[in-house]
Design an enzyme around this catalytic site. Structure first.
Site, PDB file in Angstrom:
ATOM      1  N   GLU A 135       0.795  -1.222   0.000  1.00 20.84           N
ATOM      2  CA  GLU A 135       0.000   0.000   0.000  1.00 20.84           C
ATOM      3  C   GLU A 135       0.831   1.278   0.000  1.00 20.84           C
ATOM      4  O   GLU A 135       0.385   2.298  -0.527  1.00 20.84           O
ATOM      5  CB  GLU A 135      -0.941  -0.011   1.222  1.00 20.84           C
ATOM      6  CG  GLU A 135      -1.947  -1.146   1.227  1.00 20.84           C
ATOM      7  CD  GLU A 135      -2.911  -1.049   0.064  1.00 20.84           C
ATOM      8  OE1 GLU A 135      -3.438   0.048  -0.180  1.00 20.84           O
ATOM      9  OE2 GLU A 135      -3.136  -2.080  -0.601  1.00 20.84           O
ATOM     10  N   SER A 154     -49.372 -35.020  -2.821  1.00 20.61           N
ATOM     11  CA  SER A 154     -49.709 -36.192  -2.001  1.00 20.61           C
ATOM     12  C   SER A 154     -48.906 -36.297  -0.723  1.00 20.61           C
ATOM     13  O   SER A 154     -49.218 -37.141   0.132  1.00 20.61           O
ATOM     14  CB  SER A 154     -49.523 -37.466  -2.823  1.00 20.61           C
ATOM     15  OG  SER A 154     -50.440 -37.498  -3.891  1.00 20.61           O
TER      16      SER A 154
END
Length: 736
Positions: free
Chosen positions: A158, A447
């Site tokens: 950085e 069902s």
């Protein structure tokens, strides 16, 4: 003559002395005759002057060129005269602004945790972390306590001149502008050339705190903090200068390491290390530190949980930067490159994404989605079972479903008391925040609803061996006219037992039984078992015309397994704050009131076991233990279900399309039953077989007739409706 001159000289001297006390007279030299010229004596050599000899001026150019040069010199003098004055004023303004910001800065320790919301850590039934939600913050770290590899990787990536500049780097800004222009962007678009100090200033939003009255949401607040304009950059630079004056370099780096977003919901180095590697930020090695530093450039895109290979490639680049800047020896570089960082087991699996979302939604908002505290949730999840469900889903779709199919499926596995052990809400198993088909989709049950019809009959005292006639049957529904149910195979099967009717999933007997025992009573039994959705009011209730979620249906089946008591599915065991030992709240579900008696439940389990051993659910049969269940297929095969259980676990499977497109060649006894089987085989690995708690029902003595071959007519003869009601009820229940 000589005597006369001497006398005259003495008298003049006395006269001057006598006048010394009074007014001074002007002294006038005597007129003397000019002496005769003498031969000139040789002159003494002069001492060289201390001044430097003046350089001869270049000859002035004439003509047009000289004119323009004169103008340029004049312009330069004007610019210089104005420039240094303006520069002095600007420097004064910057100095005053920096001094003001300096006075507003708090102590460095107050800036380490800048979250407006808390985090939620989810733990499985064994106490192991399996998921995170919210703004995760594992705790404050400092530049001194964090791993040197992580610290060095961040600086190398950085801001390699971090320890040498005064908060801003003109060289870095110029380089960033040059790169942006070369790549066809604006000077402030793309690379920013910001130092770590400037990035920290941006993370602090230049000291502006979130105000809900000023911003619509925190997202708008964050976007405003990240705006890149010339004015914003100027403010950022002033804030950075003030920070450099107020804090040490290590304090600034500490704030940055705690405030930076590392992806995956992790804010700060400690949370990121725990999230990705299952260890503290103080213990990460060079490859792990490089991976964490690499995420900072684009947290969402480069997070290892999103794309591990891309994150590893980025980490390899950062390792070379660390070596070039002297942070790693050649041996350390080779060792780190040979052993790239990998995710922890929990992070790699991303286990329980759907489950975690469900628990978060089912808990109180102020302790889950909107918490301002760091919360620990202990849940019912079993990660082994979760893996089993995910693997079963993947296996079926890879081997049994055609390529390109958009069909979806969902799985829920729970214990008989409603404790959910696994949940898969769709084919994409490793997701978070996605649509959960296990809990959010409401679909017709088909069902798979029929067990509640027969549970009602058994509760009223009927036996699994009681018979009902499967024949042409119609009902007159007020406002709708005549309705005649039909079987799936479009045939009649004569007199059958209740067990056979459920085993083969005959529709006409189910409707007859429902109408006999009472529709309202069937609806009440299903509701008491936990099906909270609105149940159909008409006779189609018995055929699963109502909608429900997979979670509700699985919980209702768990009630059958546990002996007939209702179940509320739950995933939360307890909730406590981070650092606290006493839970603030406990389990929110479990076994409730009894719905049917235990004898009826055991008989129903016997009937459902026949579905698996010799009925429509045979493809769900397990190789080493008893199982019971029920298939379900809705009209036009838009939904296919299989729900069932062993003595240890209950599982439910749904399959269908999100847009209700009919399935092709799929029924509940097909792929859903196979997914259920694959899931339960994996779930029961290492679990000793246990028999089902079912009743021993002797089969009826009289042999049942073979199914009648005639086709089912669409309408029932009128004479059927003219029979006395008592005869109809006797026929419905098969009473001679």
């Amino acid at each position: 003559m000589p005597g006369y001159k001497a006398e005259k000289s003495k008298s003049r001297g006395r006269a001057e002395m006598s006048n010394s006390g009074g007014k001074k007279t002007r002294l006038v030299a005597d007129k003397r005759s000019r002496p005769a010229k003498k031969t000139a004596a040789p002159k003494r050599a002069k001492t060289p002057s201390r001044r430097r000899p003046r350089k001869p001026r270049p000859p002035r150019r004439g003509g047009i060129s000289g004119f323009f040069l004169a103008i340029l010199r004049w312009i330069w003098r004007v610019i210089w005269g104005i420039g240094w004055r303006v520069g002095f004023i600007v420097a004064m303004i910057i100095g005053l602004a920096t001094a003001y910001v300096y006075s507003t800065l708090p102590e460095a320790t107050a800036l380490l945790d800048g979250r407006s919301k808390g985090s939620v850590t989810l733990m499985d039934r064994e106490g192991d972390v399996f998921a995170w939600r919210g703004d995760q913050f594992g705790g404050a770290v400092t530049a001194d306590t964090v791993s040197r590899h992580l610290r060095n990787a961040v600086v190398a990536t950085e801001d390699k001149r971090f320890y040498r500049h005064f908060g801003i780097s003109p060289r870095g800004v110029a380089s960033a502008i040059r790169i942006n222009l070369r790549e066809g962007r604006g000077p402030l678009q793309g690379h920013g050339g910001s130092t770590i100090t400037q990035q920290t200033a941006k993370l602090l939003c230049l000291g502006v705190e979130y105000d809900k009255d000023q911003w619509k949401s925190e997202r708008d607040y964050v976007q405003d903090c990240r705006r890149t304009t010339i004015l914003r950059k100027a403010k950022e630079a002033i804030f950075a200068l003030a920070m450099e004056a107020k804090y040490s370099k290590d304090q600034i780096l500490s704030i940055y390491l705690n405030r930076a977003y590392f992806g995956g919901g992790a804010y700060g180095a400690e949370a990121a290390a725990e999230r990705f590697f299952g260890k503290s930020a103080t213990a990460v090695d060079a490859s792990e530190g490089a991976m964490l530093a690499g995420v900072l450039t684009a947290p969402t895109r480069l997070a290892p949980t999103n794309d591990l290979k891309r994150s590893q490639d980025r980490a390899a680049t950062i390792l070379r930067l660390m070596y070039d800047q002297g942070y790693l020896t050649s041996d350390e570089l080779r060792a780190a490159q040979a052993n790239p960082a990998t995710l922890s087991e929990a992070a790699q699996r991303q286990a329980g994404g759907y489950f975690a979302d469900w628990v978060m939604d089912s808990g109180p908002d102020f302790f889950t989605r909107d918490t301002t505290e760091d919360v620990i949730l202990r849940t019912t999840l079993d990660q082994r079972i979760q893996r089993a469900a995910e693997e079963a889903m993947d296996f079926i779709f890879e081997n049994k479903v055609r390529d390109g199919s958009k069909a979806q499926a969902a799985i829920v596995v729970m214990s008989a008391d409603g404790a959910v052990r696994a949940m898969v809400g769709g084919r994409e198993t490793k997701v978070s925040g996605a649509f959960n088909r296990a809990t959010q989709a409401k679909r017709q049950t088909g069902s798979s609803f029929k067990p509640f019809v027969y549970a009602t009959a058994l509760e009223l005292g009927h036996s699994p061996n009681d018979t009902v006639v499967d024949e042409a049957y119609c009902l007159n529904i007020p406002g709708s006219g005549e309705w005649c149910p039909s079987n799936y195979d479009r045939r009649f099967h004569g007199r059958v037992t209740l067990t056979q009717a459920l085993q083969e999933s005959y529709n006409i007997p189910a409707v007859k039984v429902s109408e006999s025992v009472g529709r309202d009573l069937v609806r009440k039994v299903a509701s008491d078992f936990g099906i909270e959705s609105d149940l159909a009011a008409g006779p189609a209730l018995a055929l699963g015309a109502s909608e429900s979620s997979l979670l509700e249906m699985t919980g209702a089946y768990a009630g059958i397994l546990n002996g007939g008591s209702s179940v509320t599915p739950y995933g939360l065991i307890d909730l406590r704050l981070l650092g606290e030992n006493e839970p603030l709240m406990g389990t929110t579900g479990g076994i409730g009131e009894r719905v049917i008696n235990e004898k009826a439940a055991r008989e129903l389990i016997y009937m459902m076991n026949k579905v698996v051993t010799s009925g429509t659910g045979q493809r769900a049969a397990l190789p080493d233990r008893e199982a019971a269940g029920k298939t379900g297929t809705t009209q036009a095969a838009r939904d296919a279900w299989f729900l069932g259980f062993t003595a240890d676990y209950v599982a439910g499977v749904w399959m269908g399309y999100d847009d209700n497109t009919p399935l092709t060649g799929v029924t509940g006894g097909g792929l859903p039953a196979e997914i259920w089987r694959e899931t339960m085989i994996r779930v029961h690995e290492g679990v000793p077989p246990t028999p089902l708690p079912m009743a021993k029902v002797e089969p009826p003595r009289q042999a049942q007739p073979q199914p009648q071959p005639q086709q089912q007519p669409r309408r029932q003869p009128q004479r059927q409706r003219d029979r006395p009601i008592e005869n109809i009820l006797r026929q419905l229940l098969g009473i001679d």
